[in-house]
Structure formats: C-alpha cells, structure tokens
Motif scaffolding. Structure first.
Motif, PDB file in Angstrom:
ATOM      1  N   PRO A 150       0.946  -1.238  -0.041  1.00  0.00           N
ATOM      2  CA  PRO A 150      -0.126  -0.117   0.063  1.00  0.00           C
ATOM      3  C   PRO A 150       0.857   1.121  -0.039  1.00  0.00           C
ATOM      4  N   SER A 151       0.684   2.236  -0.794  1.00  0.00           N
ATOM      5  CA  SER A 151       1.210   3.584  -1.268  1.00  0.00           C
ATOM      6  C   SER A 151       0.974   4.456   0.014  1.00  0.00           C
ATOM      7  N   THR A 152       2.023   4.994   0.798  1.00  0.00           N
ATOM      8  CA  THR A 152       1.806   6.050   1.570  1.00  0.00           C
ATOM      9  C   THR A 152       1.239   7.190   0.987  1.00  0.00           C
ATOM     10  N   TYR A 153       1.863   7.311  -0.106  1.00  0.00           N
ATOM     11  CA  TYR A 153       1.460   8.680  -0.926  1.00  0.00           C
ATOM     12  C   TYR A 153      -0.105   8.424  -1.406  1.00  0.00           C
ATOM     13  N   TYR A 154      -0.430   7.636  -2.190  1.00  0.00           N
ATOM     14  CA  TYR A 154      -1.717   7.214  -2.650  1.00  0.00           C
ATOM     15  C   TYR A 154      -2.744   7.134  -1.494  1.00  0.00           C
ATOM     16  N   ASN A 155      -2.421   6.760  -0.514  1.00  0.00           N
ATOM     17  CA  ASN A 155      -3.322   6.655   0.732  1.00  0.00           C
ATOM     18  C   ASN A 155      -3.711   7.780   1.117  1.00  0.00           C
ATOM     19  N   THR A 156      -3.039   8.973   0.689  1.00  0.00           N
ATOM     20  CA  THR A 156      -3.521  10.321   1.291  1.00  0.00           C
ATOM     21  C   THR A 156      -4.580  10.799   0.591  1.00  0.00           C
ATOM     22  N   PHE A 157      -4.972  10.217  -0.458  1.00  0.00           N
ATOM     23  CA  PHE A 157      -6.056  10.372  -1.398  1.00  0.00           C
ATOM     24  C   PHE A 157      -7.418   9.709  -0.724  1.00  0.00           C
ATOM     25  N   PRO A 158      -8.391  10.070  -1.264  1.00  0.00           N
ATOM     26  CA  PRO A 158      -9.736   9.634  -0.706  1.00  0.00           C
ATOM     27  C   PRO A 158      -9.867   8.205  -1.370  1.00  0.00           C
ATOM     28  N   LYS A 159     -10.132   7.034  -0.396  1.00  0.00           N
ATOM     29  CA  LYS A 159     -10.207   5.760  -0.522  1.00  0.00           C
ATOM     30  C   LYS A 159     -11.122   5.477  -1.802  1.00  0.00           C
ATOM     31  N   VAL A 160     -10.816   4.576  -2.884  1.00  0.00           N
ATOM     32  CA  VAL A 160     -11.729   4.067  -3.989  1.00  0.00           C
ATOM     33  C   VAL A 160     -12.660   2.976  -3.357  1.00  0.00           C
ATOM     34  N   PRO A 161     -13.770   2.919  -3.238  1.00  0.00           N
ATOM     35  CA  PRO A 161     -14.379   1.890  -2.865  1.00  0.00           C
ATOM     36  C   PRO A 161     -14.292   0.676  -3.997  1.00  0.00           C
ATOM     37  N   ALA A 162     -14.240  -0.567  -3.615  1.00  0.00           N
ATOM     38  CA  ALA A 162     -13.644  -1.718  -4.378  1.00  0.00           C
ATOM     39  C   ALA A 162     -14.860  -2.067  -5.422  1.00  0.00           C
ATOM     40  N   ALA A 163     -16.232  -1.718  -5.035  1.00  0.00           N
ATOM     41  CA  ALA A 163     -17.393  -2.018  -5.526  1.00  0.00           C
ATOM     42  C   ALA A 163     -17.538  -1.021  -6.881  1.00  0.00           C
ATOM     43  N   TYR A 164     -17.203   0.162  -6.493  1.00  0.00           N
ATOM     44  CA  TYR A 164     -16.791   1.113  -7.853  1.00  0.00           C
ATOM     45  C   TYR A 164     -16.047   0.556  -8.968  1.00  0.00           C
ATOM     46  N   LEU A 165     -15.027  -0.090  -8.775  1.00  0.00           N
ATOM     47  CA  LEU A 165     -14.125  -0.414  -9.726  1.00  0.00           C
ATOM     48  C   LEU A 165     -14.883  -1.427 -10.813  1.00  0.00           C
ATOM     49  N   LYS A 166     -15.839  -2.114 -10.449  1.00  0.00           N
ATOM     50  CA  LYS A 166     -16.443  -3.118 -11.358  1.00  0.00           C
ATOM     51  C   LYS A 166     -16.971  -2.189 -12.639  1.00  0.00           C
ATOM     52  N   LYS A 167     -17.305  -1.123 -12.363  1.00  0.00           N
ATOM     53  CA  LYS A 167     -18.153  -0.342 -13.475  1.00  0.00           C
ATOM     54  C   LYS A 167     -17.182   0.203 -14.169  1.00  0.00           C
ATOM     55  N   LEU A 168     -15.818   0.241 -13.994  1.00  0.00           N
ATOM     56  CA  LEU A 168     -15.018   0.695 -14.688  1.00  0.00           C
ATOM     57  C   LEU A 168     -14.221  -0.013 -15.866  1.00  0.00           C
TER      58      LEU A 168
END
Length: 286
Positions: A150-168
């Motif tokens: 897990p990236s310390t830098y990218y974890n400063t961004f809002p979390k992306v819900p795993a369920a949302y990824l299926k739509k992408l």
C-alpha cells in the motif's frame, strides 16, 4: 501540424493506431521518435504528450509516432507487449515509405509506464535501426517492493470503494482510457498494494518482465530523466540505470512530482526537452 493516423494491428477486434507528426523543417533528422504514453498501464492515450513538446521536437527536425497499446486489466502485460512488438514490425516494414522518412532509424521514447514498455522492447530487440531509448520517469522491474505494498502517498487520497471498480472494467479491450474515468483503477491498486496483478495476474511470470543488470548493460544509448522527489516511481531506478547503461545521459530534476513535465506552468519540462534534443542530435551524428 499535418497529422496522419494508421492502424498497425487489430487486437481482439480493437484497431490499434499510430499517429504520425512530421518534422516541421525542410531537412528532417534521420531519426523518428516512437512514443509510448504513461498511465500505469491502465489509463491514458497515445496523444497525451503536450503540444508544446511535440512542437519543440518537430521544430528541431524530429518526426514523432505516437502508438496505441491495449490497456489493463482488459489486456494483460504479455498481450500489451506483443501488440507493441507488432507496432515495431509494422514501422520497420512500412514506416519509411509510408511517412517518406529519411531513414528507418528510431528512438523508443516513453513516459512512466510507457518508459517501462520501451525498456522491455529495447531489451528484446536486435533491430539495428533502434538507435536509442528516452526514459522519462520510467522503471524496468516489477520487483520494486513499493509496487506491491500500500502506497503511503496514494493513501493520502480519498479511498476508492472496491465495488466502484467493477463499473470501470470493460468487457472488450480498449486503447484509450481518460484519466478522469480510469485513474480510480490505478489509485485503488496503489492504495491496496495490488497494482501489478491488474496487468499480470500470474505472479510466476513477473521475472520475465524485469530487466537484469546485464539487460541494462546491453541497452542502446539512453536519455534518463526523473525527479528526485518522485512519489510514484522511486528515483533509484533512474540512478541505477545511469550507472549500468553504457553511454547513458542522466538529467535529474530536483524536488518535483512524478510527471514533472505535465505542469506547463513550470519551466522544468521545457528545459528537459531542450536537453533531449541535443542528445537526439548526437545519435544522428553517429
């Protein structure tokens, strides 16, 4: 600029295209830049290079060919690389006549993930027309620990819900993925430490897509640039490459973000491309 677009290969029904930007001078240089875009292998498009840099290269006498490749996770890394190898075959067989080039010689030029693909292509190439490699904040190994944590830098961004990824994720392959739509895929993958499985599900294949020290030592002349403060790809990749690649040319950038040339309000991007051009000129003189 008089741009022409051609299909170089069809991958699972998806036409993969290359856009040709000719040199703007009467006597063009005998090198074409074959450009691969960044985007973590999951987003981006072939024409993401800012127009100001395209114009700088064109005015300096260099033609530019920007190349599609299928994006992950709809396509996996072995297929992505095979498609790009088809692009090189197509350019070698048809490029000189199709684009009325002075020479079939070329340089592989990539930014970020595109630079990674350029490293892989160069390491696998025996083509005498490949004269150099230009890596902008690239990498050449998937064994980097930070790629799997897990990236310390990218974890400063809002979390992306795993369920949302299926739509992408699409049912069919695609070669264009707008950052506004596809970046959450990359963000979630870096937040969770699961980026590499997005494009290489079989962990046993990772070693086949890393460059060894010997591979680096066998590369053609290479232009290397990256920021010492890169929060995405560790700067040590570029440092190590500069030490191992014979005839490498290192151009560090101090304290800037990963894709430092994306901010056109900062002079560092133009300055780096101004450094790239004489390096390209030196290849023409050999």
């Amino acid at each position: 600029m008089d741009v022409s677009t051609n299909t170089y290969f069809v991958y699972e029904g998806l036409p993969l295209q290359a856009a040709f930007y000719p040199a703007a001078v009467a006597s063009p240089k005998p090198l074409t830049l074959l450009y691969l875009h960044g985007g973590g292998l999951v987003f981006g498009d072939r024409d993401d290079l800012p127009d100001v840099y395209k114009q700088m290269l064109s005015d300096a006498g260099y033609s530019l060919l920007t190349i599609d490749y299928p994006l992950a996770p709809e396509a996996q890394l072995p297929e992505i690389l095979l498609c790009l190898q088809q692009a090189l075959v197509w350019f070698k067989e048809e490029g000189k006549d199709l684009f009325n080039l002075v020479s079939a010689d070329y340089v592989l030029f990539g930014r970020s993930a595109g630079a990674y693909l350029a490293f892989l292509l160069a390491a696998r190439s025996t083509d005498p027309n490949l004269k150099g490699l230009a890596s902008f904040y690239g990498y050449y190994s998937l064994d980097e620990p930070s790629f799997h944590q897990p990236s310390t830098y990218y974890n400063t961004f809002p979390k992306v819900p795993a369920a949302y990824l299926k739509k992408l994720i699409q049912k069919q392959p695609l070669a264009v993925g707008a950052v506004t739509e596809r970046f959450p895929l990359y963000l979630h993958a870096r937040q969770s430490g699961k980026w590499v499985p997005l494009f290489l599900e079989d962990k046993s294949k990772i070693a086949a897509f890393n460059l060894s020290d010997a591979d680096l030592q066998s590369l053609p002349p290479t232009f290397l640039t990256a920021s010492t403060a890169d929060q995405d790809v560790p700067y040590r990749f570029t440092q190590q490459a500069a030490q191992l690649i014979a005839g490498s040319s290192l151009h560090p950038v101090l304290g800037m973000p990963h894709d430092f040339d994306a901010d056109l309000a900062q002079p560092v991007g133009r300055r780096t491309y101004q450094q790239l051009i004489p390096w390209l000129d030196s290849l023409c003189d050999k």
